[in-house]
Design a protein around this motif. Structure first.
Motif, mmCIF file in Angstrom:
data_model
loop_
_atom_site.group_PDB
_atom_site.id
_atom_site.type_symbol
_atom_site.label_atom_id
_atom_site.label_comp_id
_atom_site.label_asym_id
_atom_site.label_seq_id
_atom_site.Cartn_x
_atom_site.Cartn_y
_atom_site.Cartn_z
ATOM 1 N N THR A 124 18.230 -4.143 -23.765
ATOM 2 C CA THR A 124 17.092 -4.711 -24.501
ATOM 3 C C THR A 124 16.527 -5.948 -23.808
ATOM 4 O OG1 THR A 124 18.011 -3.875 -26.549
ATOM 5 C CG2 THR A 124 16.444 -5.679 -26.748
ATOM 6 N N SER A 130 13.196 -0.767 -28.777
ATOM 7 C CA SER A 130 13.298 0.686 -28.971
ATOM 8 C C SER A 130 12.751 1.443 -27.764
ATOM 9 C CB SER A 130 12.514 1.090 -30.227
ATOM 10 O OG SER A 130 13.098 0.509 -31.370
ATOM 11 N N PHE A 154 19.225 -10.213 -27.134
ATOM 12 C CA PHE A 154 20.164 -9.727 -28.173
ATOM 13 C C PHE A 154 21.440 -9.154 -27.548
ATOM 14 C CE2 PHE A 154 15.943 -8.737 -30.391
ATOM 15 C CZ PHE A 154 15.906 -9.975 -31.013
ATOM 16 N N THR A 156 25.138 -8.810 -27.177
ATOM 17 C CA THR A 156 26.443 -9.071 -27.790
ATOM 18 C C THR A 156 27.414 -9.541 -26.711
ATOM 19 O OG1 THR A 156 26.057 -7.321 -29.397
ATOM 20 C CG2 THR A 156 28.355 -8.002 -29.069
ATOM 21 N N LYS A 176 10.990 6.331 -15.859
ATOM 22 C CA LYS A 176 12.386 6.396 -16.326
ATOM 23 C C LYS A 176 13.362 6.590 -15.168
ATOM 24 C CE LYS A 176 10.934 8.766 -20.537
ATOM 25 N NZ LYS A 176 11.001 10.004 -21.315
ATOM 26 N N LYS A 177 12.872 7.263 -14.098
ATOM 27 C CA LYS A 177 13.761 7.543 -12.951
ATOM 28 C C LYS A 177 13.803 6.368 -11.971
ATOM 29 C CE LYS A 177 14.325 12.099 -13.818
ATOM 30 N NZ LYS A 177 15.534 12.552 -14.453
ATOM 31 N N TYR A 230 18.661 4.810 -16.654
ATOM 32 C CA TYR A 230 18.179 5.058 -18.028
ATOM 33 C C TYR A 230 19.056 6.110 -18.709
ATOM 34 C CZ TYR A 230 14.767 5.942 -21.784
ATOM 35 O OH TYR A 230 14.146 6.084 -22.998
ATOM 36 N N LYS A 231 19.338 7.157 -17.960
ATOM 37 C CA LYS A 231 20.220 8.229 -18.463
ATOM 38 C C LYS A 231 21.602 7.648 -18.796
ATOM 39 C CE LYS A 231 21.948 12.658 -16.656
ATOM 40 N NZ LYS A 231 21.072 13.789 -16.933
ATOM 41 N N SER A 235 23.259 7.669 -22.488
ATOM 42 C CA SER A 235 24.526 8.364 -22.729
ATOM 43 C C SER A 235 25.543 7.400 -23.335
ATOM 44 C CB SER A 235 25.054 9.006 -21.450
ATOM 45 O OG SER A 235 25.551 8.013 -20.599
ATOM 46 N N GLU A 238 25.062 6.940 -27.103
ATOM 47 C CA GLU A 238 25.472 8.051 -27.978
ATOM 48 C C GLU A 238 26.803 7.730 -28.679
ATOM 49 O OE1 GLU A 238 25.049 12.282 -26.523
ATOM 50 O OE2 GLU A 238 27.225 12.175 -26.777
ATOM 51 N N ARG A 241 26.682 4.671 -31.023
ATOM 52 C CA ARG A 241 26.132 4.881 -32.376
ATOM 53 C C ARG A 241 27.214 5.372 -33.335
ATOM 54 N NH1 ARG A 241 20.588 6.765 -29.467
ATOM 55 N NH2 ARG A 241 19.818 4.633 -29.240
ATOM 56 N N GLU A 361 21.657 -0.982 -31.348
ATOM 57 C CA GLU A 361 21.953 0.293 -30.676
ATOM 58 C C GLU A 361 21.119 1.446 -31.251
ATOM 59 O OE1 GLU A 361 25.890 1.000 -29.378
ATOM 60 O OE2 GLU A 361 26.195 -1.089 -28.821
ATOM 61 N N GLY A 362 19.845 1.103 -31.555
ATOM 62 C CA GLY A 362 18.901 2.107 -32.051
ATOM 63 C C GLY A 362 18.644 1.945 -33.534
ATOM 64 N N ARG A 373 13.805 15.429 -32.922
ATOM 65 C CA ARG A 373 13.725 16.187 -31.657
ATOM 66 C C ARG A 373 14.679 17.383 -31.682
ATOM 67 N NH1 ARG A 373 13.898 11.963 -26.650
ATOM 68 N NH2 ARG A 373 11.829 11.059 -26.902
HETATM 69 C C1 LIG Z 1 13.334 6.235 -28.002
HETATM 70 C C2 LIG Z 1 14.247 6.998 -27.073
HETATM 71 C C3 LIG Z 1 15.080 8.018 -27.851
HETATM 72 C C4 LIG Z 1 13.368 7.717 -26.080
HETATM 73 O O1 LIG Z 1 14.113 8.409 -25.156
HETATM 74 P P1 LIG Z 1 13.356 9.143 -23.955
HETATM 75 O O2 LIG Z 1 12.468 10.211 -24.482
HETATM 76 O O3 LIG Z 1 12.692 8.128 -23.109
HETATM 77 O O4 LIG Z 1 14.552 9.759 -23.155
HETATM 78 P P2 LIG Z 1 14.737 11.242 -22.640
HETATM 79 O O5 LIG Z 1 13.586 11.582 -21.747
HETATM 80 O O6 LIG Z 1 15.074 12.128 -23.765
HETATM 81 O O7 LIG Z 1 16.060 11.086 -21.767
HETATM 82 C C5 LIG Z 1 16.009 10.458 -20.485
HETATM 83 C C6 LIG Z 1 17.142 11.041 -19.641
HETATM 84 O O8 LIG Z 1 18.385 10.669 -20.235
HETATM 85 C C7 LIG Z 1 19.128 11.854 -20.554
HETATM 86 N N1 LIG Z 1 19.863 11.588 -21.800
HETATM 87 C C8 LIG Z 1 19.336 11.245 -22.980
HETATM 88 N N2 LIG Z 1 20.312 11.077 -23.883
HETATM 89 C C9 LIG Z 1 21.471 11.360 -23.225
HETATM 90 C C10 LIG Z 1 22.838 11.403 -23.611
HETATM 91 N N3 LIG Z 1 23.202 11.112 -24.845
HETATM 92 N N4 LIG Z 1 23.769 11.719 -22.681
HETATM 93 C C11 LIG Z 1 23.422 12.006 -21.408
HETATM 94 N N5 LIG Z 1 22.124 11.982 -20.963
HETATM 95 C C12 LIG Z 1 21.191 11.673 -21.886
HETATM 96 C C13 LIG Z 1 18.102 12.961 -20.713
HETATM 97 O O9 LIG Z 1 18.662 14.216 -20.498
HETATM 98 C C14 LIG Z 1 17.128 12.567 -19.604
HETATM 99 O O10 LIG Z 1 17.689 12.925 -18.365
HETATM 100 P P3 LIG Z 1 16.862 13.845 -17.329
HETATM 101 O O11 LIG Z 1 15.618 13.058 -17.035
HETATM 102 O O12 LIG Z 1 16.550 15.094 -18.057
HETATM 103 O O13 LIG Z 1 17.760 13.999 -16.160
HETATM 104 C C15 LIG Z 1 15.188 6.033 -26.293
HETATM 105 O O14 LIG Z 1 14.442 5.149 -25.511
HETATM 106 C C16 LIG Z 1 16.083 5.254 -27.213
HETATM 107 O O15 LIG Z 1 17.152 5.722 -27.583
HETATM 108 N N6 LIG Z 1 15.667 4.016 -27.564
HETATM 109 C C17 LIG Z 1 16.492 3.087 -28.306
HETATM 110 C C18 LIG Z 1 17.173 2.162 -27.357
HETATM 111 C C19 LIG Z 1 18.262 1.362 -28.031
HETATM 112 O O16 LIG Z 1 19.071 1.878 -28.779
HETATM 113 N N7 LIG Z 1 18.299 0.079 -27.702
HETATM 114 C C20 LIG Z 1 19.303 -0.821 -28.162
HETATM 115 C C21 LIG Z 1 20.251 -1.132 -27.028
HETATM 116 S S1 LIG Z 1 21.475 -2.261 -27.483
HETATM 117 C C22 LIG Z 1 21.219 -3.649 -26.467
HETATM 118 O O17 LIG Z 1 20.626 -3.594 -25.458
HETATM 119 C C23 LIG Z 1 21.798 -4.965 -26.900
HETATM 120 C C24 LIG Z 1 22.596 -4.953 -28.123
HETATM 121 S S2 LIG Z 1 24.218 -4.689 -27.776
HETATM 122 O O18 LIG Z 1 24.888 -5.756 -27.321
HETATM 123 O O19 LIG Z 1 24.628 -3.414 -27.954
#
Ligand SMILES: CC(C)(COP(=O)(O)OP(=O)(O)OC[C@H]1O[C@@H](n2cnc3c(N)ncnc32)[C@H](O)[C@@H]1OP(=O)(O)O)[C@@H](O)C(=O)NCCC(=O)NCCSC(=O)CCS(=O)O
Length: 376
Positions: A124, A130, A154, A156, A176-177, A230-231, A235, A238, A241, A361-362, A373
């Motif tokens: 973040t 998000s 933010f 932790t 994203k790549k 990003y991937k 991952s 997941e 959460r 975390e979302g 989706r």
């Molecule tokens: C809003 C979103 C859900 C949007 O996601 P996208 O549409 O941008 O992503 P995709 O195109 O679907 O996926 C990109 C890429 O990643 C692969 N992927 C997706 N999920 C998984 C998974 N679970 N395991 C493995 N791979 C995964 C997917 O296949 C794609 O790969 P390829 O391109 O096909 O090779 C997303 O942006 C989202 O979740 N947003 C919320 C972010 C969030 O939760 N932020 C809080 C973070 S916490 C923090 O930073 C600080 C707090 S702390 O200390 O924890």
């Protein structure tokens, strides 16, 4: 889900520790914004830092069901402590298990899983929550190094962590790549704790803004390949959460137990609150909601343990558990009446602590996007 004997033993061990060492201190830590360093050592000895990490890599060698049980118990003792442990397990250790190379596993995963190091996760940013792929922090290759510049928000354990997994742009044109993931030891010059957030709750866990100012790290700290960041982050989220959902259940349970005890003790109109059917019905609903959330979490965790995709199930579990927990903690305050609104009783603090489960975390809306989706 029926727990195995081993799962029950793990749950009971963590319950004893959390009730003896965390719960009695939680109110003081909340008031003093105290980071529970000593208690984290005790939790490390119980294997809580790397629950699902194999023993040969420093972990407890257990599974995600165990991790869910461990986090519920820690959260029932103190919400802030559970957040520190949750992030260390997932996304930090889980990303290391999946994407770190052997050398990085020895250097970072082993000490993280043992509790000799503490981990943070930097995705973040001030302008990007998000919409995670729109991040702006850059990592520029310079000879054998990468140089990081940008701001993360933010975070932790941003202050107390020894190492952070940081997502940064390595190729601006690639969307994203063009994002990559890096290990950044927090004692690296240019890793700057810019501010500590004053939060509604979870005062025993620090939440920091981190400034990367020409922060130079060796290229060998790249996790996976350039462009995979990003991937890697998604991952890691997941499993994260499932962890946040478990924390929500733990805090809701603590508030419920406090309300049940209070209802059995406090009298009004010549009988205990519990004997008033309106209160008993509320408590019955609370107990049912907590159990339903726990089962969703254990289901998602057991899918992960079976190696099945569980993005939808993890999102459902987090969504349901975090929304449920706010309602249950609010009901716990209601049962306490005016005493629920003051800090002499734990439910006031737990209500503040649990609120963030719907955000970090979302957010709940992000979980609905992921579920939608999967339905499409
Ligand atoms: C809003 C979103 C859900 C949007 O996601 P996208 O549409 O941008 O992503 P995709 O195109 O679907 O996926 C990109 C890429 O990643 C692969 N992927 C997706 N999920 C998984 C998974 N679970 N395991 C493995 N791979 C995964 C997917 O296949 C794609 O790969 P390829 O391109 O096909 O090779 C997303 O942006 C989202 O979740 N947003 C919320 C972010 C969030 O939760 N932020 C809080 C973070 S916490 C923090 O930073 C600080 C707090 S702390 O200390 O924890």
């Amino acid at each position: 889900m029926v727990l195995s004997e081993q799962h029950e033993m793990i749950r009971d061990a963590l319950r004893s520790y959390a009730q003896e060492r965390l719960a009695p201190n939680a109110a003081r830590w909340d008031k003093e914004h105290h980071f529970p360093k000593d208690e984290l050592k005790g939790l490390a000895e119980l294997g809580a830092f790397g629950v699902a990490v194999p023993e040969e890599l420093g972990g407890a060698g257990l599974d995600y069901v165990s991790l869910a049980l461990v986090l519920e118990e820690i959260a029932a003792g103190d919400g802030g402590t559970s957040t520190v442990i949750s992030v260390n397990n997932c996304p930090v250790c889980s990303i290391a298990m999946m994407y770190a190379n052997d050398e990085q596993k020895q250097r970072f995963l082993k000490p993280l899983a043992r509790g000799d190091m503490l981990g943070a996760f930097c995705l973040t940013e001030p302008h990007v929550g998000s919409d995670a792929s729109a991040l702006r922090t850059t990592a520029t290759r310079d000879g054998g190094d990468y140089v990081l510049n940008g701001v993360k928000q933010f975070i932790t354990s941003g202050k107390y962590a020894d190492v952070a997994i940081v997502m940064a742009v390595t190729d601006k044109g690639a969307g994203k790549k063009g994002i990559s993931a890096f290990w950044v030891p927090t004692n690296t010059p240019g890793y700057i704790v810019a501010r500590l957030e004053e939060k509604l709750g979870q005062h025993s866990s620090d939440t920091a803004q981190i400034l990367f100012e020409n922060c130079r790290i060796p290229a060998q700290n790249l996790i996976g390949e350039e462009g995979q960041g990003y991937k890697i982050a998604l991952s890691g989220l997941e499993g994260g959460r499932i962890g946040i959902g478990s924390q929500a259940v733990g805090m809701a349970r603590a508030a419920f137990e406090a309300a049940l005890a209070y209802a059995k003790e406090r009298t009004s109109f010549g009988k205990t609150l519990f004997e008033h059917q309106a209160v008993q019905f509320k408590l019955s609903d609370m107990a049912t909601q907590i159990e339903a959330a726990r089962q969703l979490i254990l289901h998602a965790a057991s899918m992960k343990d079976a190696g099945k995709p569980c993005l939808k199930e993890a999102a459902m579990a987090k969504l349901f558990a975090s929304e449920m927990a706010e309602r249950v903690c609010s009901d716990a305050i209601q049962i306490h009446g005016g005493y629920g609104y003051v800090s002499d009783f734990p439910v006031e603090r737990i209500y503040r602590d649990v609120r963030v489960c719907q955000i970090y975390e979302g957010t709940s809306d992000i979980q609905k996007i992921l579920i939608g989706r999967a339905l499409a």
